[in-house]
Design an enzyme around this catalytic site. Structure first.
Site, PDB file in Angstrom:
ATOM      1  N   ASP A  61      -4.674  -6.881  -2.663  1.00  0.00           N
ATOM      2  CA  ASP A  61      -3.657  -5.867  -2.966  1.00  0.00           C
ATOM      3  C   ASP A  61      -4.315  -4.932  -3.987  1.00  0.00           C
ATOM      4  O   ASP A  61      -5.305  -5.288  -4.624  1.00  0.00           O
ATOM      5  CB  ASP A  61      -2.427  -6.585  -3.557  1.00  0.00           C
ATOM      6  CG  ASP A  61      -1.505  -5.663  -4.302  1.00  0.00           C
ATOM      7  OD1 ASP A  61      -1.050  -4.686  -3.688  1.00  0.00           O
ATOM      8  OD2 ASP A  61      -1.249  -5.892  -5.495  1.00  0.00           O
TER       9      ASP A  61
ATOM     10  N   ASP B 170      -2.403  -2.145  -6.388  1.00  0.00           N
ATOM     11  CA  ASP B 170      -1.677  -1.877  -7.647  1.00  0.00           C
ATOM     12  C   ASP B 170      -1.224  -3.154  -8.331  1.00  0.00           C
ATOM     13  O   ASP B 170      -0.506  -3.948  -7.743  1.00  0.00           O
ATOM     14  CB  ASP B 170      -0.479  -0.971  -7.361  1.00  0.00           C
ATOM     15  CG  ASP B 170      -0.942   0.436  -7.013  1.00  0.00           C
ATOM     16  OD1 ASP B 170      -0.615   0.909  -5.916  1.00  0.00           O
ATOM     17  OD2 ASP B 170      -1.669   1.045  -7.816  1.00  0.00           O
TER      18      ASP B 170
ATOM     19  N   LYS C 281       7.105   6.973  -2.397  1.00  0.00           N
ATOM     20  CA  LYS C 281       8.119   7.863  -1.793  1.00  0.00           C
ATOM     21  C   LYS C 281       9.427   7.107  -1.593  1.00  0.00           C
ATOM     22  O   LYS C 281      10.511   7.599  -1.920  1.00  0.00           O
ATOM     23  CB  LYS C 281       7.621   8.391  -0.438  1.00  0.00           C
ATOM     24  CG  LYS C 281       6.546   9.428  -0.559  1.00  0.00           C
ATOM     25  CD  LYS C 281       6.122   9.939   0.802  1.00  0.00           C
ATOM     26  CE  LYS C 281       4.909  10.846   0.671  1.00  0.00           C
ATOM     27  NZ  LYS C 281       4.173  10.918   1.957  1.00  0.00           N
TER      28      LYS C 281
ATOM     29  N   LYS D 118       3.074  13.901  -8.322  1.00  0.00           N
ATOM     30  CA  LYS D 118       2.784  12.599  -8.931  1.00  0.00           C
ATOM     31  C   LYS D 118       1.389  12.118  -8.557  1.00  0.00           C
ATOM     32  O   LYS D 118       0.612  11.663  -9.391  1.00  0.00           O
ATOM     33  CB  LYS D 118       3.853  11.576  -8.487  1.00  0.00           C
ATOM     34  CG  LYS D 118       3.587  10.164  -8.924  1.00  0.00           C
ATOM     35  CD  LYS D 118       2.960   9.365  -7.793  1.00  0.00           C
ATOM     36  CE  LYS D 118       2.632   7.976  -8.271  1.00  0.00           C
ATOM     37  NZ  LYS D 118       1.867   7.221  -7.247  1.00  0.00           N
TER      38      LYS D 118
ATOM     39  N   THR E 256       0.018   1.424  -1.425  1.00  0.00           N
ATOM     40  CA  THR E 256      -0.270   2.721  -2.051  1.00  0.00           C
ATOM     41  C   THR E 256      -1.026   3.620  -1.075  1.00  0.00           C
ATOM     42  O   THR E 256      -1.462   3.191  -0.012  1.00  0.00           O
ATOM     43  CB  THR E 256      -1.054   2.541  -3.375  1.00  0.00           C
ATOM     44  OG1 THR E 256      -0.987   3.768  -4.108  1.00  0.00           O
ATOM     45  CG2 THR E 256      -2.517   2.184  -3.134  1.00  0.00           C
ATOM     46  N   SER E 257      -1.145   4.889  -1.467  1.00  0.00           N
ATOM     47  CA  SER E 257      -1.788   5.905  -0.606  1.00  0.00           C
ATOM     48  C   SER E 257      -3.312   5.750  -0.654  1.00  0.00           C
ATOM     49  O   SER E 257      -3.849   5.339  -1.683  1.00  0.00           O
ATOM     50  CB  SER E 257      -1.403   7.294  -1.127  1.00  0.00           C
ATOM     51  OG  SER E 257      -0.060   7.277  -1.583  1.00  0.00           O
TER      52      SER E 257
HETATM   53  C1  XBP Z   1       2.302  -0.812  -5.196  1.00  0.00           C
HETATM   54  C2  XBP Z   1       3.256   0.195  -4.734  1.00  0.00           C
HETATM   55  C3  XBP Z   1       2.828   1.618  -4.676  1.00  0.00           C
HETATM   56  C4  XBP Z   1       2.601   2.151  -6.082  1.00  0.00           C
HETATM   57  C5  XBP Z   1       2.705   3.662  -6.114  1.00  0.00           C
HETATM   58  O1  XBP Z   1       1.337  -0.929  -4.182  1.00  0.00           O
HETATM   59  O2  XBP Z   1       4.350  -0.154  -4.326  1.00  0.00           O
HETATM   60  O3  XBP Z   1       3.875   2.328  -4.058  1.00  0.00           O
HETATM   61  O4  XBP Z   1       3.644   1.666  -6.931  1.00  0.00           O
HETATM   62  O5  XBP Z   1       1.744   4.202  -5.205  1.00  0.00           O
HETATM   63  P1  XBP Z   1       0.529  -2.333  -3.958  1.00  0.00           P
HETATM   64  P2  XBP Z   1       2.223   5.331  -4.145  1.00  0.00           P
HETATM   65  O6  XBP Z   1       0.951  -2.820  -2.590  1.00  0.00           O
HETATM   66  O7  XBP Z   1      -0.919  -1.935  -4.041  1.00  0.00           O
HETATM   67  O8  XBP Z   1       0.925  -3.275  -5.083  1.00  0.00           O
HETATM   68  O9  XBP Z   1       3.024   6.340  -4.926  1.00  0.00           O
HETATM   69  O10 XBP Z   1       0.949   5.878  -3.552  1.00  0.00           O
HETATM   70  O11 XBP Z   1       3.061   4.586  -3.137  1.00  0.00           O
HETATM   71 MG    MG Z   2       0.673  -4.860  -6.215  1.00  0.00          MG
END
Ligand code: XBP
Ligand code: MG
Length: 256
Positions: free
Chosen positions: A8, A10, A52, A83, A122-123
């Protein structure tokens, strides 16, 4: 036998959520929307995966005055664009580093021929911005497959991203280990029957991680006296040998 590590992004590869929060609040300010999110609010809002989707949920739930009369879809897209620009600035300023032990484990895997993959909501631009300074502009060649928020429609806790990664790895769940930081991420990985190591952080320490193969506060803080880790391989920082032992233990538990 361990064949791949799935990360993963973030909260797991790096403590990014405090910077996502700063970037969201910057976007709300730039658009004069008249609200911002506190850390406590954001901790709750993180239950919605996808930036989003998170903003859309907030606007629909709280109907903030500054957003009234605006087309929701357009406003969400505009907020997310600003953002993401702001978040990428944090990345290019070198403000966001990998969590302890992550780069070393990835490098050990690469050296040992264990595949690497990414499963995130995430993007893609955010992944690129995070990995380029660490593994260079061609970082993607080190990863067999990247499942991200731009390519996979349904977000965690849906397992779609893990199904996509498993399919492209052409591996069985019993051959891979996932690394996550949140309950949504754990649910998504377990939905694909993938053993998961949780590295908690300030935004997720209180969540329920029932079903995780291991819960710790970082790859450099592996609980020392885990009975399934043979004494001779126990080190505070997770290495491939320990990862294999954790996967074998999890597979035995699941009768795999
Ligand atoms: C965590 C998320 C992402 C980030 C924000 O992703 O839910 O949406 O909070 O990034 P992960 P974006 O699965 O890596 O923990 O604004 O690009 O969505
Ligand atoms: Mg995460």
């Amino acid at each position: 036998m361990l064949q791949a590590l799935i990360f993963d992004i973030d909260g797991t590869v790096a403590d990014t959520e405090k910077f996502h929060l700063l970037a969201f609040n910057h976007a709300f300010g730039e658009l004069n929307l008249g609200f911002d999110w506190s850390i406590q609010e954001y901790r709750k809002l993180l239950e919605i995966c996808g930036g989003k989707e998170r903003v859309c949920h907030y606007l629909k739930t709280y109907c903030p005055k500054g957003a009234q009369g605006r087309d929701c879809r357009e406003l969400v897209a505009e907020i997310h664009k600003i953002k993401t620009r702001e978040y990428l600035r944090f990345l290019s300023d070198g403000k966001i580093e990998f969590r302890a032990g992550v780069k070393e484990l990835m490098e050990e895997a690469i050296k040992s021929g264990i595949h690497l993959a990414i499963a995130t909501t995430t993007s893609f631009v955010n992944i690129d911005g995070l990995f380029k300074p660490v593994f260079g502009r061609n970082w993607q060649r080190l990863f067999r497959i990247v499942g991200d928020g731009d390519t996979i429609e349904s977000k965690k806790p849906d397992s779609a991203v893990y199904e996509y990664v498993l399919k492209n790895l052409r591996l069985k769940p019993s051959e891979v280990l996932a690394f996550e930081d949140s309950q949504n991420g754990l649910i998504a990985a377990l939905g694909s029957k993938i053993a998961t190591i949780i590295t908690r952080n300030d935004f997720t320490f209180f969540q329920d991680f029932d079903g995780a193969a291991l819960v710790c506060d970082g790859l450099d803080k592996i609980p020392k006296y885990r009975r399934f880790l043979p004494r001779e391989i126990r080190t505070p920082t997770l290495n491939l040998k320990m990862a294999q032992a954790i996967l074998s233990h999890a597979n035995t538990q699941k009768g795999m």
